[in-house]
Scaffold this motif. Sequence first.
Motif, PDB file in Angstrom:
ATOM      1  N   LYS A 101      -2.625   7.298  14.678  1.00  0.00           N
ATOM      2  CA  LYS A 101      -1.347   6.802  15.205  1.00  0.00           C
ATOM      3  C   LYS A 101      -1.555   6.071  16.522  1.00  0.00           C
ATOM      4  O   LYS A 101      -2.378   6.454  17.342  1.00  0.00           O
ATOM      5  CB  LYS A 101      -0.380   7.957  15.404  1.00  0.00           C
ATOM      6  N   PHE A 102      -0.760   5.021  16.693  1.00  0.00           N
ATOM      7  CA  PHE A 102      -0.773   4.233  17.915  1.00  0.00           C
ATOM      8  C   PHE A 102       0.656   4.036  18.386  1.00  0.00           C
ATOM      9  O   PHE A 102       1.543   3.769  17.577  1.00  0.00           O
ATOM     10  CB  PHE A 102      -1.420   2.863  17.658  1.00  0.00           C
ATOM     11  N   LYS A 103       0.888   4.162  19.693  1.00  0.00           N
ATOM     12  CA  LYS A 103       2.198   3.883  20.273  1.00  0.00           C
ATOM     13  C   LYS A 103       2.335   2.377  20.413  1.00  0.00           C
ATOM     14  O   LYS A 103       1.426   1.711  20.912  1.00  0.00           O
ATOM     15  CB  LYS A 103       2.343   4.537  21.646  1.00  0.00           C
ATOM     16  N   ILE A 104       3.474   1.840  19.953  1.00  0.00           N
ATOM     17  CA  ILE A 104       3.727   0.406  20.091  1.00  0.00           C
ATOM     18  C   ILE A 104       5.120   0.195  20.661  1.00  0.00           C
ATOM     19  O   ILE A 104       5.939   1.123  20.702  1.00  0.00           O
ATOM     20  CB  ILE A 104       3.597  -0.338  18.737  1.00  0.00           C
ATOM     21  N   ASN A 105       5.388  -1.013  21.082  1.00  0.00           N
ATOM     22  CA  ASN A 105       6.711  -1.398  21.552  1.00  0.00           C
ATOM     23  C   ASN A 105       7.035  -2.728  20.886  1.00  0.00           C
ATOM     24  O   ASN A 105       6.714  -3.788  21.409  1.00  0.00           O
ATOM     25  CB  ASN A 105       6.725  -1.516  23.075  1.00  0.00           C
ATOM     26  N   TYR A 106       7.640  -2.645  19.692  1.00  0.00           N
ATOM     27  CA  TYR A 106       7.966  -3.861  18.945  1.00  0.00           C
ATOM     28  C   TYR A 106       9.327  -3.712  18.290  1.00  0.00           C
ATOM     29  O   TYR A 106       9.511  -2.852  17.429  1.00  0.00           O
ATOM     30  CB  TYR A 106       6.901  -4.149  17.884  1.00  0.00           C
ATOM     31  N   THR A 107      10.261  -4.524  18.647  1.00  0.00           N
ATOM     32  CA  THR A 107      11.645  -4.529  18.162  1.00  0.00           C
ATOM     33  C   THR A 107      12.129  -3.127  17.796  1.00  0.00           C
ATOM     34  O   THR A 107      12.471  -2.362  18.662  1.00  0.00           O
ATOM     35  CB  THR A 107      11.862  -5.524  17.004  1.00  0.00           C
ATOM     36  N   VAL A 108      12.138  -2.787  16.511  1.00  0.00           N
ATOM     37  CA  VAL A 108      12.682  -1.503  16.072  1.00  0.00           C
ATOM     38  C   VAL A 108      11.596  -0.501  15.699  1.00  0.00           C
ATOM     39  O   VAL A 108      11.852   0.444  14.959  1.00  0.00           O
ATOM     40  CB  VAL A 108      13.646  -1.690  14.875  1.00  0.00           C
ATOM     41  N   ALA A 109      10.396  -0.685  16.215  1.00  0.00           N
ATOM     42  CA  ALA A 109       9.301   0.232  15.898  1.00  0.00           C
ATOM     43  C   ALA A 109       8.611   0.680  17.188  1.00  0.00           C
ATOM     44  O   ALA A 109       8.420  -0.114  18.099  1.00  0.00           O
ATOM     45  CB  ALA A 109       8.295  -0.441  14.975  1.00  0.00           C
ATOM     46  N   ASN A 110       8.241   1.967  17.224  1.00  0.00           N
ATOM     47  CA  ASN A 110       7.519   2.479  18.394  1.00  0.00           C
ATOM     48  C   ASN A 110       6.222   3.197  18.012  1.00  0.00           C
ATOM     49  O   ASN A 110       5.572   3.770  18.862  1.00  0.00           O
ATOM     50  CB  ASN A 110       8.416   3.379  19.243  1.00  0.00           C
ATOM     51  N   GLU A 111       5.868   3.155  16.723  1.00  0.00           N
ATOM     52  CA  GLU A 111       4.639   3.805  16.289  1.00  0.00           C
ATOM     53  C   GLU A 111       4.029   3.037  15.115  1.00  0.00           C
ATOM     54  O   GLU A 111       4.734   2.616  14.208  1.00  0.00           O
ATOM     55  CB  GLU A 111       4.934   5.241  15.856  1.00  0.00           C
ATOM     56  N   ALA A 112       2.708   2.873  15.168  1.00  0.00           N
ATOM     57  CA  ALA A 112       1.950   2.309  14.046  1.00  0.00           C
ATOM     58  C   ALA A 112       1.061   3.422  13.516  1.00  0.00           C
ATOM     59  O   ALA A 112       0.404   4.123  14.289  1.00  0.00           O
ATOM     60  CB  ALA A 112       1.109   1.125  14.503  1.00  0.00           C
ATOM     61  N   THR A 113       1.054   3.612  12.203  1.00  0.00           N
ATOM     62  CA  THR A 113       0.280   4.675  11.582  1.00  0.00           C
ATOM     63  C   THR A 113      -0.630   4.098  10.506  1.00  0.00           C
ATOM     64  O   THR A 113      -0.179   3.333   9.655  1.00  0.00           O
ATOM     65  CB  THR A 113       1.213   5.725  10.942  1.00  0.00           C
ATOM     66  N   LEU A 114      -1.904   4.487  10.548  1.00  0.00           N
ATOM     67  CA  LEU A 114      -2.851   4.102   9.507  1.00  0.00           C
ATOM     68  C   LEU A 114      -2.746   5.148   8.397  1.00  0.00           C
ATOM     69  O   LEU A 114      -3.117   6.295   8.595  1.00  0.00           O
ATOM     70  CB  LEU A 114      -4.272   4.086  10.073  1.00  0.00           C
ATOM     71  N   LEU A 115      -2.218   4.737   7.245  1.00  0.00           N
ATOM     72  CA  LEU A 115      -2.048   5.681   6.130  1.00  0.00           C
ATOM     73  C   LEU A 115      -3.332   5.869   5.341  1.00  0.00           C
ATOM     74  O   LEU A 115      -3.696   6.982   4.991  1.00  0.00           O
ATOM     75  CB  LEU A 115      -0.992   5.168   5.154  1.00  0.00           C
ATOM     76  N   ASP A 116      -4.000   4.769   5.011  1.00  0.00           N
ATOM     77  CA  ASP A 116      -5.182   4.849   4.166  1.00  0.00           C
ATOM     78  C   ASP A 116      -5.961   3.545   4.303  1.00  0.00           C
ATOM     79  O   ASP A 116      -5.358   2.484   4.501  1.00  0.00           O
ATOM     80  CB  ASP A 116      -4.758   5.063   2.709  1.00  0.00           C
ATOM     81  N   THR A 117      -7.268   3.613   4.190  1.00  0.00           N
ATOM     82  CA  THR A 117      -8.099   2.416   4.228  1.00  0.00           C
ATOM     83  C   THR A 117      -9.489   2.722   3.694  1.00  0.00           C
ATOM     84  O   THR A 117      -9.932   3.865   3.747  1.00  0.00           O
ATOM     85  CB  THR A 117      -8.218   1.845   5.666  1.00  0.00           C
ATOM     86  N   ASP A 118     -10.139   1.685   3.182  1.00  0.00           N
ATOM     87  CA  ASP A 118     -11.567   1.798   2.888  1.00  0.00           C
ATOM     88  C   ASP A 118     -12.341   0.854   3.806  1.00  0.00           C
ATOM     89  O   ASP A 118     -13.528   0.687   3.662  1.00  0.00           O
ATOM     90  CB  ASP A 118     -11.857   1.522   1.414  1.00  0.00           C
ATOM     91  N   TYR A 119     -11.645   0.231   4.744  1.00  0.00           N
ATOM     92  CA  TYR A 119     -12.172  -0.680   5.762  1.00  0.00           C
ATOM     93  C   TYR A 119     -12.645  -2.018   5.209  1.00  0.00           C
ATOM     94  O   TYR A 119     -12.528  -3.025   5.882  1.00  0.00           O
ATOM     95  CB  TYR A 119     -13.300  -0.032   6.582  1.00  0.00           C
ATOM     96  N   ASP A 120     -13.174  -2.060   4.008  1.00  0.00           N
ATOM     97  CA  ASP A 120     -13.729  -3.300   3.466  1.00  0.00           C
ATOM     98  C   ASP A 120     -12.743  -4.101   2.625  1.00  0.00           C
ATOM     99  O   ASP A 120     -12.844  -5.319   2.551  1.00  0.00           O
ATOM    100  CB  ASP A 120     -14.950  -3.002   2.585  1.00  0.00           C
ATOM    101  N   ASN A 121     -11.804  -3.414   1.971  1.00  0.00           N
ATOM    102  CA  ASN A 121     -10.923  -4.098   1.024  1.00  0.00           C
ATOM    103  C   ASN A 121      -9.441  -3.979   1.349  1.00  0.00           C
ATOM    104  O   ASN A 121      -8.700  -4.933   1.164  1.00  0.00           O
ATOM    105  CB  ASN A 121     -11.149  -3.551  -0.389  1.00  0.00           C
ATOM    106  N   PHE A 122      -8.988  -2.808   1.777  1.00  0.00           N
ATOM    107  CA  PHE A 122      -7.556  -2.612   1.970  1.00  0.00           C
ATOM    108  C   PHE A 122      -7.265  -1.711   3.161  1.00  0.00           C
ATOM    109  O   PHE A 122      -8.110  -0.944   3.617  1.00  0.00           O
ATOM    110  CB  PHE A 122      -6.916  -2.019   0.709  1.00  0.00           C
ATOM    111  N   LEU A 123      -6.035  -1.828   3.631  1.00  0.00           N
ATOM    112  CA  LEU A 123      -5.502  -0.986   4.701  1.00  0.00           C
ATOM    113  C   LEU A 123      -4.017  -0.827   4.446  1.00  0.00           C
ATOM    114  O   LEU A 123      -3.333  -1.805   4.139  1.00  0.00           O
ATOM    115  CB  LEU A 123      -5.729  -1.651   6.068  1.00  0.00           C
ATOM    116  N   PHE A 124      -3.512   0.402   4.522  1.00  0.00           N
ATOM    117  CA  PHE A 124      -2.082   0.656   4.449  1.00  0.00           C
ATOM    118  C   PHE A 124      -1.643   1.047   5.851  1.00  0.00           C
ATOM    119  O   PHE A 124      -2.108   2.057   6.393  1.00  0.00           O
ATOM    120  CB  PHE A 124      -1.750   1.781   3.472  1.00  0.00           C
ATOM    121  N   LEU A 125      -0.771   0.248   6.443  1.00  0.00           N
ATOM    122  CA  LEU A 125      -0.331   0.438   7.818  1.00  0.00           C
ATOM    123  C   LEU A 125       1.186   0.515   7.845  1.00  0.00           C
ATOM    124  O   LEU A 125       1.856  -0.293   7.206  1.00  0.00           O
ATOM    125  CB  LEU A 125      -0.804  -0.737   8.675  1.00  0.00           C
TER     126      LEU A 125
END
Length: 182
Positions: A101-125
């Motif tokens: 998790k990362f704290k962010i300050n963007y319009t209507v969002a204050n948190e970014a969460t990495l759900l799943d990734t294999d780093y080489d092909n996909f990322l769910f954010l």
Amino acid sequence: MLTVPIPVRLSPACTGCNESHGGVGPPCSPRPPQLAGTWHSMAMATNNISLMATLKAPLRVHITSLWPTPEDNLEIVLHRWENNSCVEKKVLGEKTENPKKFKINYTVANEATLLDTDYDNFLFLCLKDTTTPIQSMMCQYLARVLVEDDEIMQRFIRAFRPLPRHLWYLLDLKQMEELCRF
């Protein structure tokens, strides 16, 4: 647009981490340097349709790259449609105690969460607002290359289903022409 009901199970943001194996295995720690580089939006999902229903909706954004900083923060570069053109925005994700998790300050969002990734092909954010009783959230399936992968799309749908809220809206970007998608 597809409406999807929710069952329950969260996908870890990295493979082999102890949160997903009952405390067995190495601690879960996404490797921000491996997240660095270009990403392409393949699909978006939200529990609040107003966040992405129109081109000007607050979270109708296309994440195009991620860049770790020397302080272990994460710079998120995104594009959105504003004033009849595609505009680049940079959002700083500040590290937290939870490496997913990362704290962010963007319009209507204050948190970014990495759900799943294999780093080489996909990322769910996911970007979400944790300040309201009913948390609004938008998740994206990001790919390193702009190529459809039905297996990863199904994995994305399974990943966001257990998140809070019982109704999700899916925007499959391979089925439409989308401004600001690179």
